[in-house]
Design a protein around this motif. Structure first.
Motif, PDB file in Angstrom:
ATOM      1  N   GLY A 197      -5.400   5.374   0.613  1.00 45.91           N
ATOM      2  CA  GLY A 197      -4.590   5.958   1.673  1.00 45.91           C
ATOM      3  C   GLY A 197      -5.021   5.562   3.067  1.00 45.91           C
ATOM      4  O   GLY A 197      -4.322   5.834   4.031  1.00 45.91           O
ATOM      5  N   TRP A 198      -6.147   4.930   3.227  1.00 49.56           N
ATOM      6  CA  TRP A 198      -6.594   4.496   4.549  1.00 49.56           C
ATOM      7  C   TRP A 198      -6.001   3.155   4.933  1.00 49.56           C
ATOM      8  O   TRP A 198      -6.022   2.785   6.105  1.00 49.56           O
ATOM      9  CB  TRP A 198      -8.118   4.429   4.596  1.00 49.56           C
ATOM     10  N   TRP A 199      -5.547   2.374   3.995  1.00 50.35           N
ATOM     11  CA  TRP A 199      -4.958   1.068   4.276  1.00 50.35           C
ATOM     12  C   TRP A 199      -3.533   1.068   3.778  1.00 50.35           C
ATOM     13  O   TRP A 199      -3.223   1.646   2.754  1.00 50.35           O
ATOM     14  CB  TRP A 199      -5.730  -0.053   3.592  1.00 50.35           C
ATOM     15  N   GLY A 204       0.815  -1.209   0.000  1.00 46.02           N
ATOM     16  CA  GLY A 204       0.000   0.000   0.000  1.00 46.02           C
ATOM     17  C   GLY A 204       0.847   1.256   0.000  1.00 46.02           C
ATOM     18  O   GLY A 204       0.468   2.276   0.564  1.00 46.02           O
ATOM     19  N   LEU A 205       1.992   1.216  -0.623  1.00 41.08           N
ATOM     20  CA  LEU A 205       2.924   2.343  -0.647  1.00 41.08           C
ATOM     21  C   LEU A 205       2.841   3.037  -1.999  1.00 41.08           C
ATOM     22  O   LEU A 205       3.166   2.434  -3.025  1.00 41.08           O
ATOM     23  CB  LEU A 205       4.349   1.842  -0.396  1.00 41.08           C
ATOM     24  N   LEU A 206       2.410   4.296  -1.997  1.00 38.39           N
ATOM     25  CA  LEU A 206       2.243   5.079  -3.228  1.00 38.39           C
ATOM     26  C   LEU A 206       1.443   4.285  -4.246  1.00 38.39           C
ATOM     27  O   LEU A 206       1.870   4.040  -5.372  1.00 38.39           O
ATOM     28  CB  LEU A 206       3.595   5.517  -3.775  1.00 38.39           C
ATOM     29  N   THR A 207       0.264   3.886  -3.843  1.00 39.57           N
ATOM     30  CA  THR A 207      -0.575   2.976  -4.611  1.00 39.57           C
ATOM     31  C   THR A 207      -0.905   3.499  -5.998  1.00 39.57           C
ATOM     32  O   THR A 207      -0.835   2.767  -6.978  1.00 39.57           O
ATOM     33  CB  THR A 207      -1.881   2.701  -3.839  1.00 39.57           C
ATOM     34  N   VAL A 222       2.639   7.823   4.634  1.00 40.17           N
ATOM     35  CA  VAL A 222       3.496   8.443   3.618  1.00 40.17           C
ATOM     36  C   VAL A 222       2.790   9.631   2.969  1.00 40.17           C
ATOM     37  O   VAL A 222       3.387  10.701   2.804  1.00 40.17           O
ATOM     38  CB  VAL A 222       3.921   7.397   2.553  1.00 40.17           C
ATOM     39  N   LEU A 223       1.521   9.470   2.600  1.00 39.31           N
ATOM     40  CA  LEU A 223       0.796  10.572   1.974  1.00 39.31           C
ATOM     41  C   LEU A 223       0.587  11.725   2.948  1.00 39.31           C
ATOM     42  O   LEU A 223       0.557  12.888   2.538  1.00 39.31           O
ATOM     43  CB  LEU A 223      -0.542  10.086   1.420  1.00 39.31           C
ATOM     44  N   ALA A 224       0.459  11.435   4.234  1.00 34.01           N
ATOM     45  CA  ALA A 224       0.312  12.502   5.227  1.00 34.01           C
ATOM     46  C   ALA A 224       1.576  13.357   5.300  1.00 34.01           C
ATOM     47  O   ALA A 224       1.499  14.564   5.533  1.00 34.01           O
ATOM     48  CB  ALA A 224      -0.001  11.903   6.587  1.00 34.01           C
ATOM     49  N   ARG A 225       2.736  12.752   5.073  1.00 31.18           N
ATOM     50  CA  ARG A 225       3.993  13.517   5.061  1.00 31.18           C
ATOM     51  C   ARG A 225       4.036  14.500   3.902  1.00 31.18           C
ATOM     52  O   ARG A 225       4.678  15.538   3.992  1.00 31.18           O
ATOM     53  CB  ARG A 225       5.189  12.576   4.951  1.00 31.18           C
ATOM     54  N   PHE A 226       3.344  14.161   2.799  1.00 30.45           N
ATOM     55  CA  PHE A 226       3.289  15.044   1.639  1.00 30.45           C
ATOM     56  C   PHE A 226       2.117  16.010   1.707  1.00 30.45           C
ATOM     57  O   PHE A 226       1.881  16.779   0.782  1.00 30.45           O
ATOM     58  CB  PHE A 226       3.192  14.230   0.343  1.00 30.45           C
ATOM     59  N   GLY A 227       1.332  15.953   2.789  1.00 30.78           N
ATOM     60  CA  GLY A 227       0.195  16.846   2.945  1.00 30.78           C
ATOM     61  C   GLY A 227      -1.060  16.397   2.222  1.00 30.78           C
ATOM     62  O   GLY A 227      -1.981  17.173   2.038  1.00 30.78           O
TER      63      GLY A 227
END
Length: 85
Positions: free
Chosen positions: A59-61, A15-18, A67-72
């Motif tokens: 982004g929920w799983w 689930g990384l940068l899906t 990771v996406l939260a770090r990019f805002g």
């Protein structure tokens, strides 16, 4: 080609940068289609397109939640249900 398949597959499983992983998986699948290999590739291309379109919910799983939260970037419509937002 094999390294690309391993990287895309690992990113999708974790689930990384899906959305990005699904996009590049679709690009690899399109290259198979253009090379003349048919089999199940059209179906897999459609599934990869759905994954790209669903990246906000993804982004929920998985690791995208952090990771996406770090990019805002916050996950999609479910984020409106969080308390205190």
């Amino acid at each position: 080609m094999a390294y690309g398949e391993v990287v895309v597959g690992t990113a999708l499983i974790m689930g990384l940068l899906t959305g990005i992983a699904a996009f590049f998986g679709g690009v690899m699948n399109a290259s198979y289609l253009l090379a003349g290999t048919v089999s199940t590739n059209p179906l897999l291309f459609i599934l990869a397109t759905w994954l790209v379109l669903g990246w906000r919910v993804a982004g929920w799983w998985g690791l995208d939640r952090w990771v996406l939260a770090r990019f805002g970037v916050r996950p999609g419509p479910v984020s409106k249900m969080e308390p205190g937002s």
